[in-house]
Design an enzyme around this catalytic site. Structure first.
Site, mmCIF file in Angstrom:
data_model
loop_
_atom_site.group_PDB
_atom_site.id
_atom_site.type_symbol
_atom_site.label_atom_id
_atom_site.label_comp_id
_atom_site.label_asym_id
_atom_site.label_seq_id
_atom_site.Cartn_x
_atom_site.Cartn_y
_atom_site.Cartn_z
ATOM 1 N N SER A 1 4.254 13.518 -13.295
ATOM 2 C CA SER A 1 4.934 12.299 -12.451
ATOM 3 C C SER A 1 6.485 12.348 -12.331
ATOM 4 C CB SER A 1 3.953 11.066 -13.240
ATOM 5 O OG SER A 1 4.347 10.261 -12.246
ATOM 6 N N LYS B 1 -0.085 12.560 -19.958
ATOM 7 C CA LYS B 1 1.280 12.605 -18.501
ATOM 8 C C LYS B 1 2.343 13.188 -19.247
ATOM 9 C CE LYS B 1 2.564 7.210 -19.500
ATOM 10 N NZ LYS B 1 1.842 7.152 -20.382
ATOM 11 N N HIS C 1 5.812 7.276 3.584
ATOM 12 C CA HIS C 1 6.609 6.652 4.552
ATOM 13 C C HIS C 1 6.629 7.319 5.346
ATOM 14 C CE1 HIS C 1 7.751 2.745 2.174
ATOM 15 N NE2 HIS C 1 6.672 3.442 1.269
ATOM 16 N N LYS D 1 1.531 2.039 7.729
ATOM 17 C CA LYS D 1 3.527 2.376 8.327
ATOM 18 C C LYS D 1 3.595 2.531 9.556
ATOM 19 C CE LYS D 1 4.711 1.607 3.608
ATOM 20 N NZ LYS D 1 4.011 1.252 3.147
ATOM 21 N N THR E 1 -15.968 -1.920 -3.155
ATOM 22 C CA THR E 1 -15.567 -2.545 -2.542
ATOM 23 C C THR E 1 -15.438 -1.723 -0.708
ATOM 24 O OG1 THR E 1 -13.369 -3.611 -1.467
ATOM 25 C CG2 THR E 1 -13.324 -0.710 -1.982
ATOM 26 N N THR F 1 11.055 -4.037 -8.846
ATOM 27 C CA THR F 1 11.099 -2.825 -7.532
ATOM 28 C C THR F 1 11.882 -1.960 -7.627
ATOM 29 O OG1 THR F 1 10.314 -4.636 -6.058
ATOM 30 C CG2 THR F 1 10.746 -2.652 -4.936
#
Length: 414
Positions: free
Chosen positions: A133, A152, A213, A244, A273, A359
């Site tokens: 990752s 990982k 994005h 988006k 869900t 963030t």
């Protein structure tokens, strides 16, 4: 104040003392006047909205959603397994699979859930899997890999040499997957997608790309950077969002039939869900179809992006230079960044949300500017003038800020 209230209060006070307390802005968006909104009884211009192309207010999308609302009602009625598997969501999945030239697609309630539950489920299906990752991958990717409890390796941002070193260290016959984003939302840099694909093939690894994005914005039909580079067929799993560029809500994955079916039967974030309401699925389908056929929005969007960056150059406004539509201005101070954001809103009627830790890393606090096709030359000029005046008032030196932005850029692409 109770024992537990004290704990929560101290936690909040600590965040406030670090200048990263988040306050929600009460906005009234104006569907007939995008990108304007109302805040505190004043009209403002939004410069940080992820409705990249303004598709949330597009006539085709709104009319389709109204028709679906009257036909199907508000909610979906249940999970996909129990009553919530409606025709609208099946049509949406078919459209998404076609968009990315894949055999199948699976829709989730959000892009976060799509990443989180898919990645965690891959480890259930392949218990011996190893994740590779990018170090700046989204929190949803980190959450999915972490909750999987699988082995990982984190490779340095955009560093394919480091990725190869890590891939070499794992048995070629062991299940493995490289997880990365096509465009990183806080910095705006693109991944070296073709290089990653080649490494994955060389070391027998799957590829998982997050295109949230870029879908709708890039490629002949809006299929993202992978479509732009003509390599969608070489990526095993393409993940994206409907929230988006497509102006609605929800997330999805696309892949081959077997992989998608395995996730459908395994992922708790999908199974347990309620499904997307038909009104949302229908709106998303029409948004995707429109952007497949129309390139007008994408062309105009890129024109505005170029105009904004050129304006910043003329006004000597520092920004993190990249090839994407995301225009960050790194200030590097949480207090000043928050003040700049508030001054833009309260004094100039311009809404740019400040971005602080967690963030982005500490010391890289920023304003992130998001252009849309609807932003005018006047809006660009007004924003540029306001930033220059605010920087002067807050004693943010343009030369120092430029050096910081360049330093961050070099660190990211090193």
């Amino acid at each position: 104040m109770s024992y537990y209230d004290i704990i929560f209060s101290k936690h909040i006070d600590k965040i406030k003392s670090e200048g990263r307390y988040r306050e929600f802005k009460a906005l009234k968006r104006q569907a007939d006047n995008f990108p304007f909104a109302e805040h505190a009884n004043k009209q403002i211009v939004m410069w940080c909205i992820n409705d990249y192309l303004g598709m949330s207010k597009h006539a085709k999308v709104m009319h389709a959603s109204i028709d679906a609302l009257l036909k199907y009602g508000v909610g979906s009625g249940g999970t996909r397994n129990i009553g919530g598997n409606n025709i609208a969501i099946l049509e949406l999945e078919k459209e998404l699979a076609n968009l990315h030239k894949k055999q199948a697609a699976l829709v989730f309630t959000s892009g976060f859930v799509a990443n989180d539950t898919t990645l965690a489920s891959l480890a259930k299906i392949m218990p011996d899997i190893v994740f590779f990752s990018d170090e700046l991958n989204h929190a949803s990717i980190i959450a999915g890999i972490t909750s999987s409890r699988a082995e990982k390796y984190i490779y340095r941002h955009l560093d394919v040499k480091h990725l190869e070193e890590l891939l070499q260290s794992v048995d070629i016959n062991r299940p493995k997957i490289v997880v990365f984003e096509s465009a990183y939302s806080m910095d705006g840099f693109f991944s070296p997608i073709k290089d990653i694909i080649n490494l994955a093939k060389k070391y027998n690894a799957l590829t998982f790309i997050d295109e949230v994005h870029t879908v709708g914005l890039y490629g002949k039909q809006g299929g993202g950077i992978a479509e732009l580079l003509n390599c969608s067929d070489q990526i095993d799993i393409i993940q994206g969002t409907l929230a988006k560029a497509y102006g609605t809500i929800g997330g999805y994955i696309t892949s081959n039939h077997n992989l998608v079916d395995a996730i459908r039967l395994t992922a708790p974030g999908f199974i347990f869900t309620t499904s997307l309401p038909p009104v949302i699925s229908t709106a998303a389908t029409h948004s995707i179809r429109h952007l497949k056929e129309s390139n007008e929005e994408r062309i105009k969007h890129q024109e505005v992006v170029t105009k904004l960056k050129n304006s910043f150059e003329r006004f000597n406004i520092p920004y993190l230079k990249n090839e994407s539509h995301i225009v960050p201005i790194i200030i590097g101070d949480p207090i000043k960044t928050a003040k700049a954001s508030n001054m833009l809103l309260n004094e100039y009627g311009i809404y740019v949300q400040h971005i602080n830790f967690p963030t982005v890393p500490r010391g890289t606090e920023r304003l992130r500017i998001i252009p849309t096709p609807a932003h005018t030359d006047k809006m660009i000029n007004d924003l540029s003038v306001a930033l220059v005046q605010i920087f002067a008032e807050l004693d943010i030196e343009l030369s120092s800020a430029k050096e910081l932005n360049e330093e961050v850029r070099l660190n990211l692409i090193a």
